[in-house]
Design an enzyme around this catalytic site. Structure first.
Site, PDB file in Angstrom:
ATOM      1  CB  THR A   6      -0.914   0.041   1.246  1.00  0.00           C
ATOM      2  OG1 THR A   6      -0.094   0.045   2.425  1.00  0.00           O
ATOM      3  CG2 THR A   6      -1.873  -1.131   1.282  1.00  0.00           C
ATOM      4  CD  GLU A   7      -1.738   6.382  -0.450  1.00  0.00           C
ATOM      5  OE1 GLU A   7      -1.075   7.414  -0.649  1.00  0.00           O
ATOM      6  OE2 GLU A   7      -2.945   6.284  -0.695  1.00  0.00           O
ATOM      7  CB  CYS A  36       0.729   8.109   5.618  1.00  0.00           C
ATOM      8  SG  CYS A  36      -0.700   8.063   4.505  1.00  0.00           S
ATOM      9  CG  ASN A  68      -8.325   2.737  11.974  1.00  0.00           C
ATOM     10  OD1 ASN A  68      -8.933   3.794  11.874  1.00  0.00           O
ATOM     11  ND2 ASN A  68      -8.856   1.663  12.530  1.00  0.00           N
ATOM     12  CG  ASP A  91      -5.410  -0.493   9.856  1.00  0.00           C
ATOM     13  OD1 ASP A  91      -4.646  -0.856   8.934  1.00  0.00           O
ATOM     14  OD2 ASP A  91      -5.037  -0.368  11.019  1.00  0.00           O
TER      15      ASP A  91
END
Length: 297
Positions: free
Chosen positions: A105-106, A108, A158, A172
């Site tokens: 996933t990306e 952050c 999340n 999430d």
């Protein structure tokens, strides 16, 4: 895919694992872990960007098919979502040899909103409203998706932040539910402090996410987890069921902020949708200009 290896690359950090396409490489550094999965720092060699490598050890759930189904559901869900305020999924696969489910996933840059807010104690009301509005945009996308998606476990741990841009993303989705035209679901799931009372009655709609969002705003403003005065889940349940608000709500002096949170925590029939909240006067004139830009300490 041909790769460019630097000359004298002996001191470059080595991957401990690569995906079957050899595009993604996993570093040993752990970004976070929970009861179900571990998240590692990784690298997309094709795009030259850092990503998150989510890994689940499937053998831990060999006797729990429901949890396995939930994990695969998250992957299937993410694959079909495209919104700038929801974490993007790039790739996934099962590794039979290692007995793991992996999905890229990306990432952050600043971690989750709970830790970010604790780290930065002095945040303007304008910034908090910007974060809130982005969370609502992500929720509105999910709730108006066909079929409708209920997150069911929205809380500040999340929701993820890119601190250099102020961008906020919902992640999430392991407990999310895809519901039909009647928008109703029936399982008791979530984080007790953030769960709407109707969740416990096992008959609810996407408006449970709005209640959780209200609790997120409360935590963002006060830096306190709601109902932290309760020392066990049973006491939280008792207060939530009786409509007793968290003590943290009484610490908010700004009546506008307090009233906005109360709107989110209202009974389901009176609780606004994400789309309605995005049009709420709470956001008027304060997201894009500096008026009333007071600091919350």
């Amino acid at each position: 895919m041909p790769m460019v290896e630097p000359e004298g690359s002996g001191d470059t950090e080595a991957f401990v694992e690569v995906d079957p396409t050899r595009r993604y490489g996993r570093y040993p550094e752990l970004l976070g872990s929970g009861a179900v999965k571990r998240v590692y720092r990784a690298f997309d060699q094709e795009e030259g960007i850092e990503v998150a490598w989510n890994q689940v050890k499937l053998r831990n759930f060999s006797d729990n098919p429901a949890m396995l189904e939930r994990l695969y559901s998250e992957v299937r869900l993410l694959r079909n979502l495209a919104n700038k305020n929801i974490i993007s999924l790039y790739h996934f696969w099962t590794d039979g040899e290692r007995s793991t489910l992996n999905f890229i996933t990306e990432v952050c840059s600043s971690g989750n909103l709970r830790e970010y807010r604790k780290k930065h104690r002095h945040v303007s009301m304008k910034a908090l409203k910007k974060w809130s509005k982005q969370i609502l945009k992500g929720l509105n996308y999910m709730h108006t998706h066909d079929p409708c998606i209920i997150h069911r476990d929205l809380n500040c741990s999340n929701i993820f932040v890119n601190g250099n841009t102020g961008q906020v993303k919902i992640g999430d989705l392991g407990l999310a539910a895809v519901v039909g035209k009647n928008h109703s679901a029936h399982s008791i799931l979530g984080t007790p402090e953030f769960m709407a009372p109707e969740l416990y009655d096992e008959d609810y709609t996407e408006l449970v996410d709005i209640y959780s969002f209200g609790m997120c705003v409360l935590e963002m403003v006060t830096t306190e987890i709601p109902y932290s005065e309760c020392d066990n889940v049973a006491r939280i349940y008792k207060k939530v069921s009786a409509g007793v608000r968290p003590e943290a709500l009484n610490k908010i002096k700004d009546e506008e902020v307090k009233a906005f949170i109360e709107r989110c925590l209202a009974q389901p029939r009176a609780r606004p949708s994400a789309a309605q909240l995005l049009r709420d006067p709470f956001f008027d004139g304060t997201v894009d200009d500096d008026e009333n830009d007071h600091i919350i300490s």
